[in-house]
Write an enzyme that holds these catalytic residues in place. Structure first.
Site, mmCIF file in Angstrom:
data_model
loop_
_atom_site.group_PDB
_atom_site.id
_atom_site.type_symbol
_atom_site.label_atom_id
_atom_site.label_comp_id
_atom_site.label_asym_id
_atom_site.label_seq_id
_atom_site.Cartn_x
_atom_site.Cartn_y
_atom_site.Cartn_z
ATOM 1 N N ARG A 265 41.781 32.723 31.387
ATOM 2 C CA ARG A 265 43.237 32.793 31.223
ATOM 3 C C ARG A 265 43.889 31.435 31.467
ATOM 4 O O ARG A 265 44.862 31.065 30.786
ATOM 5 C CB ARG A 265 43.793 33.839 32.189
ATOM 6 C CG ARG A 265 45.276 34.140 32.031
ATOM 7 C CD ARG A 265 45.634 35.380 32.829
ATOM 8 N NE ARG A 265 47.038 35.760 32.671
ATOM 9 C CZ ARG A 265 47.964 35.624 33.628
ATOM 10 N NH1 ARG A 265 47.616 35.130 34.813
ATOM 11 N NH2 ARG A 265 49.206 36.009 33.412
ATOM 12 N N HIS B 161 46.443 29.776 28.815
ATOM 13 C CA HIS B 161 47.819 29.450 29.169
ATOM 14 C C HIS B 161 48.072 27.948 29.150
ATOM 15 O O HIS B 161 49.220 27.521 28.972
ATOM 16 C CB HIS B 161 48.165 30.033 30.539
ATOM 17 C CG HIS B 161 48.434 31.510 30.498
ATOM 18 N ND1 HIS B 161 49.334 32.132 31.330
ATOM 19 C CD2 HIS B 161 47.920 32.489 29.708
ATOM 20 C CE1 HIS B 161 49.360 33.429 31.056
ATOM 21 N NE2 HIS B 161 48.501 33.663 30.087
ATOM 22 N N ASN C 221 53.173 33.162 34.349
ATOM 23 C CA ASN C 221 52.199 32.677 35.330
ATOM 24 C C ASN C 221 52.517 33.056 36.771
ATOM 25 O O ASN C 221 51.607 33.201 37.598
ATOM 26 C CB ASN C 221 52.108 31.149 35.259
ATOM 27 C CG ASN C 221 51.615 30.649 33.916
ATOM 28 O OD1 ASN C 221 50.863 31.336 33.228
ATOM 29 N ND2 ASN C 221 52.030 29.438 33.541
ATOM 30 N N HIS D 78 40.731 40.200 26.854
ATOM 31 C CA HIS D 78 41.154 41.219 27.815
ATOM 32 C C HIS D 78 40.060 42.244 28.092
ATOM 33 O O HIS D 78 40.310 43.231 28.778
ATOM 34 C CB HIS D 78 42.416 41.924 27.321
ATOM 35 C CG HIS D 78 43.662 41.112 27.485
ATOM 36 N ND1 HIS D 78 44.904 41.528 27.052
ATOM 37 C CD2 HIS D 78 43.861 39.887 28.040
ATOM 38 C CE1 HIS D 78 45.805 40.607 27.340
ATOM 39 N NE2 HIS D 78 45.204 39.599 27.936
ATOM 40 N N THR D 79 38.884 42.006 27.596
ATOM 41 C CA THR D 79 37.751 42.853 27.961
ATOM 42 C C THR D 79 37.309 42.584 29.397
ATOM 43 O O THR D 79 36.525 43.334 29.965
ATOM 44 C CB THR D 79 36.567 42.640 26.998
ATOM 45 O OG1 THR D 79 35.529 43.579 27.307
ATOM 46 C CG2 THR D 79 35.987 41.239 27.115
ATOM 47 N N ASP E 96 40.228 46.326 30.804
ATOM 48 C CA ASP E 96 39.252 47.184 30.123
ATOM 49 C C ASP E 96 38.886 48.282 31.120
ATOM 50 O O ASP E 96 38.266 48.006 32.147
ATOM 51 C CB ASP E 96 38.024 46.348 29.737
ATOM 52 C CG ASP E 96 36.910 47.162 29.103
ATOM 53 O OD1 ASP E 96 36.951 48.409 29.174
ATOM 54 O OD2 ASP E 96 35.989 46.550 28.542
ATOM 55 N N THR F 34 34.621 48.524 31.520
ATOM 56 C CA THR F 34 33.757 47.440 32.029
ATOM 57 C C THR F 34 34.550 46.151 32.175
ATOM 58 O O THR F 34 34.314 45.172 31.455
ATOM 59 C CB THR F 34 32.570 47.203 31.073
ATOM 60 O OG1 THR F 34 33.086 46.934 29.753
ATOM 61 C CG2 THR F 34 31.653 48.405 31.001
#
Length: 319
Positions: free
Chosen positions: A63, A67, A95, A194-195, A239, A242
């Site tokens: 991330r 960002h 943030n 985003h997993t 997620d 997992t």
């Protein structure tokens, strides 16, 4: 993409005086092969140790790179602390209270300065650490292009403007990525990051209470930990299956209407993204291949090269 979808972001760019991304110079995976041959191994060792200590930090490092690149290019501006001349990006809306991993970057930088003083940039550290985090958590690898230099300043206003929030619909997401030179396919693919990782209650509250494109039982389970008011910082895995393993499950969640964020579920909501989501659900290798390609492309957003910027000695402050 229709031209109309780009109008508003372009107007914002003109209004705030920001420029569209472009590549200033050539980056290369072999950039440090002579000047700091152990650079990649040093970064990897620290990243792996950090993830072993706290699995969540892998998603945090990914991330950080995202960002960083979405605000005036991949120049490590996100790492700069506030000073007397500017307010940094750490307290920008996307943030504030959630971006993390700075201590890991500090550790990596200290190790690199010991091995190769004044050589490896903080911007390159973020790019390498993101890749190594994905790989360690089971995802694809790619050759990280290197040679970026570090910015001298940060831009809080740009961070508030260009980092897409979890409330965006598909059109807004598409435009947000297009401004960075990234395609619709890149947007759907990179969202797959985003997993891994977590989101705060404040980021998914509106989705579970107000949206209809969410599985009712899933929404009810989340309401138990995320009330209408209070407990803003309660965490939930992005997620649901997992969140510590990089895989295709993120997309599988979307198909059954169990995306955590509004912006996540927008990728599977009877629109143009549905077919790509289904493709990734059917074939994880396709997701991995495209994710690697899109990460390389994102890493090419407006790098500082040559005599531009500097190589910071401390990633938190300009020299």
């Amino acid at each position: 993409m229709a031209r109309g979808k780009l109008f508003l972001p372009l107007l914002v760019l003109i209004t705030f005086g920001f420029s569209l991304p472009h590549v200033h110079g050539k980056l290369s995976p072999n950039y440090y092969s002579s000047s700091c041959p152990k650079a990649l191994s040093i970064v990897n060792e620290v990243v792996v140790a950090a993830i072993k200590n706290e699995t969540r930090i892998g998603a945090s490092l990914l991330r950080l790179h995202f960002h960083d690149c979405f605000v005036n290019g991949c120049d490590a501006s996100v790492l700069l602390d506030d000073n007397s001349t500017f307010t940094g990006e750490k307290t920008a809306r996307p943030n504030n209270g959630s971006i993390r991993g700075f201590e890991v970057v500090d550790h990596i930088k200290a190790q690199l300065e010991n091995a190769c003083p004044k050589v490896v940039s903080c911007a390159d550290i973020l790019a390498i650490a993101a890749r190594d985090s994905v790989v360690y958590l089971g995802g694809p690898s790619w050759a990280v292009k290197l040679g970026r230099r570090d910015s001298l300043t940060a831009n809080r206003t740009a961070a508030n403007t260009f980092i897409p929030p979890p409330t965006f619909n598909l059109s807004a997401l598409n435009s947000s990525f297009a401004v960075q030179g990234l395609s619709f396919k890149d947007m759907v693919t990179l969202s797959g990051g985003h997993t891994i990782g977590f989101a705060r209650c404040t980021s998914f509250r509106a989705h579970i209470y107000n949206d209809t494109n969410i599985d009712p039982s899933f929404a009810n389970s989340l309401k138990k930990i995320c009330p209408l008011s209070g407990k803003d910082n309660v965490l939930q895995g992005l997620d649901r299956q997992t969140n510590a393993h990089f895989d295709k499950d993120y997309y599988e969640n979307l198909v059954v209407k169990k995306g955590l964020l509004h912006s996540d579920q927008e990728l599977y909501n009877g629109n143009a993204a549905d077919s790509l989501v289904k493709k990734f659900v059917k074939k994880q290798s396709s997701f991995f291949k495209n994710f690697a390609k899109s990460m390389i492309k994102m890493g090419d957003i407006s790098p500082l090269t040559g005599s531009q910027g500097e190589i910071r000695l401390n990633c938190r402050v300009a020299n």
